[in-house]
Write an enzyme that holds these catalytic residues in place. Structure first.
Site, mmCIF file in Angstrom:
data_model
loop_
_atom_site.group_PDB
_atom_site.id
_atom_site.type_symbol
_atom_site.label_atom_id
_atom_site.label_comp_id
_atom_site.label_asym_id
_atom_site.label_seq_id
_atom_site.Cartn_x
_atom_site.Cartn_y
_atom_site.Cartn_z
ATOM 1 N N ASN A 3 -5.109 4.424 -8.345
ATOM 2 C CA ASN A 3 -5.746 5.348 -9.073
ATOM 3 C C ASN A 3 -4.718 6.304 -9.811
ATOM 4 O O ASN A 3 -3.903 6.657 -9.331
ATOM 5 C CB ASN A 3 -6.856 6.372 -8.370
ATOM 6 C CG ASN A 3 -8.133 5.309 -8.108
ATOM 7 O OD1 ASN A 3 -8.143 4.284 -8.673
ATOM 8 N ND2 ASN A 3 -8.745 5.849 -6.881
ATOM 9 N N ARG B 29 -10.625 -0.293 -7.791
ATOM 10 C CA ARG B 29 -9.208 -0.623 -7.206
ATOM 11 C C ARG B 29 -9.397 -1.759 -6.081
ATOM 12 O O ARG B 29 -8.666 -2.603 -5.833
ATOM 13 C CB ARG B 29 -8.763 0.757 -6.530
ATOM 14 C CG ARG B 29 -7.345 0.480 -6.374
ATOM 15 C CD ARG B 29 -6.760 1.818 -5.865
ATOM 16 N NE ARG B 29 -7.705 3.028 -5.174
ATOM 17 C CZ ARG B 29 -7.472 3.252 -4.015
ATOM 18 N NH1 ARG B 29 -6.432 3.064 -3.276
ATOM 19 N NH2 ARG B 29 -8.526 4.266 -3.533
#
Length: 101
Positions: free
Chosen positions: A51, A33
């Protein structure tokens, strides 16, 4: 889903597009991420990356088509510690409310 070089919503090859990308595999807890957002920021894109509770990462990339294509391709590899099993994406309408990375 789509192909990076065939956005249904892009009228012009070099115009702005928006893609929603879902990445599965070992993609959480490996800086996917963070690194994805950094890559998108460097490319000058707008969007988000987060996420999901099912273990996938979801990203939205918006900006020049060539830059979005590059980020979609990057998602197939991710950072060194990631193991990408699958990348699925769809082209979406431009969303003027997306933040800069």
């Amino acid at each position: 889903m789509g192909e990076p070089d065939r956005p249904e919503h892009a009228e012009v090859l070099g115009g702005d597009v928006c893609a929603r990308v879902f990445v599965s595999g070992r993609v959480q807890g490996v800086f996917f991420r963070y690194t994805c957002a950094d890559e998108a920021r460097e490319a000058g894109l707008r969007g988000t990356v987060r996420n999901l509770s099912d273990g996938r990462v979801e990203a939205v990339f918006q900006g020049p088509k060539l830059a979005v294509d590059r980020l979609i391709r990057w998602c197939h590899e991710g950072p060194p510690a990631a193991h990408v099993a699958d990348v699925a994406f769809s082209w979406e309408a431009i969303d003027e409310t997306l933040p800069a990375f």
